[in-house]
Design an enzyme around this catalytic site. Structure first.
Site, mmCIF file in Angstrom:
data_model
loop_
_atom_site.group_PDB
_atom_site.id
_atom_site.type_symbol
_atom_site.label_atom_id
_atom_site.label_comp_id
_atom_site.label_asym_id
_atom_site.label_seq_id
_atom_site.Cartn_x
_atom_site.Cartn_y
_atom_site.Cartn_z
ATOM 1 N N ASP A 32 58.060 62.770 60.350
ATOM 2 C CA ASP A 32 58.364 63.816 61.357
ATOM 3 C C ASP A 32 59.735 63.896 62.028
ATOM 4 O OD1 ASP A 32 58.628 66.710 61.956
ATOM 5 O OD2 ASP A 32 57.960 65.845 63.589
ATOM 6 N N ASP A 34 62.176 65.474 64.769
ATOM 7 C CA ASP A 34 61.749 65.497 65.912
ATOM 8 C C ASP A 34 60.733 65.056 66.188
ATOM 9 O OD1 ASP A 34 64.048 67.544 67.147
ATOM 10 O OD2 ASP A 34 63.749 68.820 64.846
ATOM 11 N N ASP A 206 54.221 64.569 65.865
ATOM 12 C CA ASP A 206 54.192 64.431 67.209
ATOM 13 C C ASP A 206 53.272 66.179 67.750
ATOM 14 O OD1 ASP A 206 56.877 66.090 66.648
ATOM 15 O OD2 ASP A 206 56.756 66.127 68.823
#
Length: 254
Positions: A32, A34, A206
């Site tokens: 991922d 961000d 996240d």
């Protein structure tokens, strides 16, 4: 209409165990953006990309014979802008866009302009941040967390008037995106590419938007790595993006 079905993200019994060392010839890595490669910022356009990140990702990709991809909720255009110089596979908009594979993963839905204009108008009327995306849009309320319920109610009411879309909750945001688009489906499509054959998948993310992909990696013989706090089905965890960079770098430098 399509509603996002809540998934079980109960804490994995070994979720705080550090991930195994990355093996460049054995693993396939999907990461991922961000909150994983870069720290979360108050606004999506305020992130700070670590110096030399694209160069380091290219080095890693080359050592892994291209068995590496960035998988993000960001638009593909934004990813290419923030990672200028990175030449590897990219998945944008939660799987609605892709660079490096054909055909495109998703097509625009007829009601897209209506959804985008409604989201933008609502955000503007309440001083919130609207994020335009090629296949949908998002409202961010990080600077006004008391607006969470109001945004949720509005987005779900908009969904009732917008067939073909789903609500995608994220960190301090709600998004409408095409139904059937998700990061796990994107991984399944990537997995058909020749460079991933006979490798073990590892996914790093996240957010709640990453949970389907974390589970996909584990259900397909690999492992998920949750970045930061919060419940997750991932079997491993790293505390912050700096730890992600260290984990990746250890394999290249070792």
């Amino acid at each position: 209409m399509a509603y996002l079905i809540p998934m079980d993200i109960s804490p994995h019994p070994t979720k705080r165990i550090a991930p195994p060392p990355l093996e460049l010839r054995k693993h396939a890595v999907f990461v991922d953006f961000d909150g994983t490669l870069v720290d979360i910022a108050p606004r999506p356009d305020a992130i700070v990309v670590p110096s030399g990140l694209a160069r380091r990702l290219n080095q890693l990709r080359a050592r892994m014979d291209d068995a590496f991809a960035v998988v993000s909720g960001r638009s593909l255009h934004e990813l290419e802008t923030f990672l200028t110089g990175f030449n590897g596979l990219m998945i944008g908009s939660h799987g609605a866009e892709a660079r490096g594979i054909e055909p495109p993963l998703a097509h625009a839905i007829p009601g897209l302009p209506f959804v985008q204009s409604e989201l933008a108008a609502f955000a503007a009327s309440r001083g919130l941040l609207y994020e335009h995306k090629p296949h949908g849009g998002a409202i961010h309320y990080r600077h006004a967390p008391e607006s969470a319920e109001t945004v949720s109610v509005f987005v779900h009411h908009l969904l009732e008037r917008s067939p073909g879309f789903e609500v995608q909750p994220a960190k301090m945001a709600y998004e409408l995106r095409p139904a059937g688009v998700s990061k796990d489906k994107a991984l399944a499509r990537l997995w058909q590419e020749a460079q991933f054959a006979d490798r073990i998948p590892a996914y790093l993310g996240d957010d709640s938007t990453d949970e389907p992909a974390l589970l996909w990696a584990q259900e397909n013989g690999g492992f998920g790595i949750k970045i930061g706090e919060g419940e997750s089905a991932a079997c491993h965890r790293l505390a912050q993006p700096a730890d992600v960079h260290a984990w990746l770098a250890a394999a290249v430098e070792g």
